[in-house]
Design a protein around this motif. Structure first.
Motif, PDB file in Angstrom:
ATOM      1  N   SER A  77      -2.320  -5.486  -7.107  1.00 54.45           N
ATOM      2  CA  SER A  77      -3.326  -4.429  -7.197  1.00 54.45           C
ATOM      3  C   SER A  77      -4.294  -4.479  -6.021  1.00 54.45           C
ATOM      4  N   SER A  78      -4.670  -5.686  -5.626  1.00 54.88           N
ATOM      5  CA  SER A  78      -5.591  -5.797  -4.491  1.00 54.88           C
ATOM      6  C   SER A  78      -5.562  -7.218  -3.958  1.00 54.88           C
ATOM      7  N   GLY A 128     -10.285  -5.579   2.470  1.00 53.21           N
ATOM      8  CA  GLY A 128      -9.564  -5.451   1.222  1.00 53.21           C
ATOM      9  C   GLY A 128      -8.334  -4.579   1.386  1.00 53.21           C
ATOM     10  N   GLN A 184       0.780  -1.228   0.000  1.00 53.60           N
ATOM     11  CA  GLN A 184       0.000   0.000   0.000  1.00 53.60           C
ATOM     12  C   GLN A 184       0.817   1.286   0.000  1.00 53.60           C
ATOM     13  N   TYR A 203      -5.436  -2.478  -1.099  1.00 52.12           N
ATOM     14  CA  TYR A 203      -5.345  -1.980  -2.465  1.00 52.12           C
ATOM     15  C   TYR A 203      -4.040  -1.219  -2.681  1.00 52.12           C
ATOM     16  N   LYS A 230     -11.300   2.607  -0.196  1.00 56.21           N
ATOM     17  CA  LYS A 230     -11.815   1.397  -0.831  1.00 56.21           C
ATOM     18  C   LYS A 230     -12.069   0.339   0.232  1.00 56.21           C
TER      19      LYS A 230
END
Length: 802
Positions: free
Chosen positions: A528-529, A546, A479, A548, A801
């Protein structure tokens, strides 16, 4: 009604206090609104009694239960922790219960999409679950009105919830019999009445008593299946609620029964596990009794030690991903081994390698091997991973690394150092990043190279291709803005992951997450995630979240910087140089930038007051926790620009949360007229009330928002925002009723007036003025309501997100 017109948090607190006071209702489990556990906490864990959905309105029971079921199913909470005896749902008027077993089959529906939003009652998934459970609820649900059924509800809780026992026992197998033994040493061994030194001389060890315990039936007796003969090979057997020595050449020395003190503690421990072990693993456990070496070598001074709870869990995740026989199929190298505790519990010593920088650590591991630790001495060696050439590795490990197919079966299993060259207040950190690895990969690492674990990861990835990496580290690689270059270079797939609080690791301070991640470097993809499981400090699964990766152009500070202004300043937004939760503490609204030692921010005027208020509210409404500490705030989707009620909610929230002080310059942030608060004189600035009432032209705002909002009209506020203004107005009135006050005072000034400062110059947390404390308390309460209204919008408009 008993609980009408209160917030959801208050409703949960009151229901907990009024009906479940004999239990613990404070535990947070993922997104489940309300949980009930026994108050008795122990090393054996606790049986959950109730998971429930809470609603402040008057909802129908099936709807509440469907939302709860979707919440549980989305996180698969039932897979990660023991399910409760009951599921429940309550609102301000009633509470309902249903036995978990009556609906548990729903969680195993085939081809069902559990990824829908539980609170969205319009999805086809919501309707499908509702149709399935309505018939069950009609016949199987217990419903109580708080007022009409008070006695019945109390009786139900006493006779059903309080007595619920649904704990499923953990089956003992080849992958967990060692971790269970390590817990047994702590709990059971101390209550066995025997002289361990005398037994040791006769080559009888605590592990023999452990084997005696696990090879009994589930009732704790020595009676087993007729075809069970393993017990004949044990040196100690469980008999007559105690132990007997069974080894032929010495049993005459210990002919009496060896007793157990505190039989209740013994029984409580074994309630957690299903005995005997799974039959297919019984022979294996007996054959590998040598693996049960005591953990008698503890952390040396200054060593970083991976807590046993996370060692065990990481090995479980490896088992879940690679299968039960993974330790026979894969090679394992801990290249930052320390004293080797990360390797405790592994079974195949011929496939395990351990290296560390410090020869003293090698000596400790060799001593452990002399005491039975499951390692080979020639597989434990001194090696400076960040500086030494691979030619210094043992020949067998070099062969694995140099063989393309064998290398695909190599797991680099590490908890590397978290040392950082910029660590504040710690000695010996200067220069820790100056290694050959850092020099070689400096261009890719950039500022990420200041962290040792980043150097470990880049060398592993670059020089030992196609291996599996199973590592503990911070989440910055996933991150952090400083890790973008490394993230783009290290192309691999995160297969499984969990996070735990950093403060549970020895010598690690701070409330942030440490993640265990299994990287498959054979799959080349830029991260990406990912979805990660979350465990609290006790090792309890509490949900998923999550994670991200965000590009620099998508950070929230890039977004707010597009609203910079050149004149008409009313204040300064400080702290726009950090994008995650841990940087929220530097975000302030001040009179001028000179109030900050190193000001990074932007000026505020009528032209950008709304986007600044949105930015400020988004950063401040949500509480920072160890779980979200590294989450990044990002550029929102465009829908925020059309939500004028959201704009005004954020404006209201910001007005009452600034650090504006009149002594540093004219206060433009008074949200009331002189008449509204009975001011003793005219205000020097009526900017804020003029702005609210549409008297200040903001033509440029159309271009800023990209919408045609006529802000030359009076702003309309939501009921929650109006309540904040009402509470604030009463506070201002009370302040202006006092003699000799500063007529241009800000909220900060009013707080300082009543609360004063201590001898260190810090503002006191409360005042002796009871009326003031009531008024400021009411204002804070209304601001909390308003924050609750804003919070869902933060995720809806994707400032964060999920």
């Amino acid at each position: 009604m008993k609980y009408k017109n209160i917030r959801e948090e208050e409703l949960k607190n009151k229901v907990g206090a009024d009906w479940f006071k004999q239990f613990d209702t404070t535990e947070i489990l993922g997104n489940i609104d309300f949980t009930v556990f026994p108050k008795q906490d122990s090393l054996f864990g606790r049986t959950p009694l109730l998971w429930a959905e809470a609603k402040t309105g008057n909802f129908d029971i099936p709807t509440m239960f469907v939302q709860l079921i979707l919440t549980i199913g989305k996180a698969r909470t039932f897979d990660k922790t023991l399910p409760p005896a009951f599921l429940g749902a309550f609102d301000f008027k009633k509470i309902a219960f249903v036995d978990y077993v009556n609906i548990q089959d729903i969680f195993y529906l085939n081809d069902f999409n559990w990824n829908v939003t539980p609170s969205n009652h319009e999805t086809k998934e919501f309707q499908l679950i509702k149709e399935r459970i309505e018939a069950v609820l009609k016949s199987k649900t217990y419903v109580f009105d708080y007022q009409k059924d008070e006695k019945l509800l109390n009786t139900f809780i006493k006779n059903n919830v309080a007595k619920a026992t649904t704990k499923s026992k953990i089956k003992i197998d080849k992958n967990n019999f060692i971790p269970i033994y390590l817990r047994w040493i702590e709990i059971v061994k101390p209550i066995i009445e025997v002289n361990w030194e005398d037994l040791k001389k006769a080559n009888i060890f605590d592990s023999d008593f452990y084997l005696a315990d696990i090879f009994v039936d589930d009732k704790g007796t020595e009676t087993l299946d007729d075809d069970f003969t393993i017990r004949d090979g044990l040196f100690v057997v469980f008999q007559n609620q105690g132990y007997k020595i069974a080894k032929e050449n010495i049993k005459q020395m210990f002919d009496a029964t060896i007793n157990i003190r505190h039989k209740d503690a013994y029984s409580q421990f074994w309630k957690l596990y299903k005995r005997p072990p799974i039959k297919e693993f019984q022979d294996y456990i007996i054959e590998r009794r040598d693996l049960l070496a005591p953990q008698d070598i503890r952390e040396r001074k200054g060593a970083f030690f991976t807590p046993r709870i996370w060692v065990e869990l990481s090995q479980k995740y490896l088992t879940d991903y690679l299968g039960e026989d993974w330790q026979d199929d894969y090679y394992i190298w801990d290249c930052a081994a320390g004293t080797g505790n990360l390797l405790a519990g592994l079974t195949n010593k011929y496939n395990i390698y351990a290296s560390t920088l410090d020869q003293a650590d090698i000596n400790v591991m060799h001593e452990r091997i002399d005491h039975g630790a499951n390692l080979l001495k020639n597989h434990v060696f001194q090696f400076d991973f960040l500086n030494d050439d691979f030619t210094k590795l043992p020949e067998s490990l070099r062969d694995i690394i140099n063989d393309e197919e064998k290398r695909k079966k190599l797991i680099i299993y590490i908890n590397p150092p978290y040392a950082e060259v910029s660590s504040v207040g710690e000695k010996g950190k200067a220069g820790v990043n100056q290694s050959k690895t850092h020099t070689k990969y400096n261009e890719i690492l950039g500022t990420a190279g200041r962290e040792i674990y980043a150097q470990f990861l880049i060398r592993i990835y670059a020089e030992i291709p196609d291996v599996l990496i199973a590592e503990f580290s911070k989440l910055k690689l996933l991150q952090g803005s400083a890790f973008i270059s490394l993230r783009n270079f290290l192309r691999a797939k995160v297969e499984k992951m969990f996070i735990a609080p950093a403060y549970t690791f020895d010598n690690v301070k701070g409330k942030f997450p440490i993640g265990f991640k299994i990287w498959n470097t054979q799959i080349k993809e830029v991260f990406s995630s990912a979805s990660t499981d979350i465990y609290n400090e006790k090792g309890d699964f509490i949900g998923t979240k999550g994670l991200y990766s965000i590009g620099k152009s998508y950070y929230i500070n890039k977004w707010i910087s597009s609203f910079k202004v050149n004149d008409g300043f009313i204040g300064f937004l400080a702290g726009t140089n950090g994008n995650d939760f841990q940087q929220n503490g530097i975000v302030y609204i001040l009179n001028k930038k000179e109030q900050m030692a190193n000001p990074r921010g932007m000026w505020i005027s009528s032209l950008n007051l709304i986007p600044v208020s949105i930015y400020y509210s988004v950063r401040k409404c949500l509480d920072q926790t160890w779980i979200n500490d590294r989450d990044q705030f990002v550029v929102p989707n465009s829908n925020w620009s059309q939500d004028f009620e959201f704009h005004n909610d954020c404006l209201c929230y910001t007005i009452f949360n600034t650090n504006i002080q009149e002594k540093f310059g004219l206060n433009h942030w008074i949200p009331f007229t002189e008449q509204e608060v009975n001011a003793q004189n005219r205000f020097e600035s009526n900017f804020m009330t003029d702005f609210i009432n549409g008297k200040i032209k903001t033509e440029n705002e159309t271009n800023l928002f990209g919408v045609k909002e006529n802000q030359n009209e009076k702003r309309e506020f939501s009921e929650e925002a109006k309540s904040v203004f009402d509470a604030g107005r009463e506070l201002w009135k009370y302040y202006h009723s006092k003699p000799n006050v500063n007529v241009n005072a800000s909220l900060y000034d009013i707080r300082e007036y009543f609360q004063g400062r201590n001898d260190k110059g810090r503002m006191n947390s409360k005042s002796d003025d009871e009326r003031y404390m009531e008024l400021i308390g009411e204002l804070r309460n209304k601001l909390d309501f308003l924050a609750d209204k804003i919070k869902p919008k933060i995720y809806e408009y994707e400032f964060l997100k999920e």
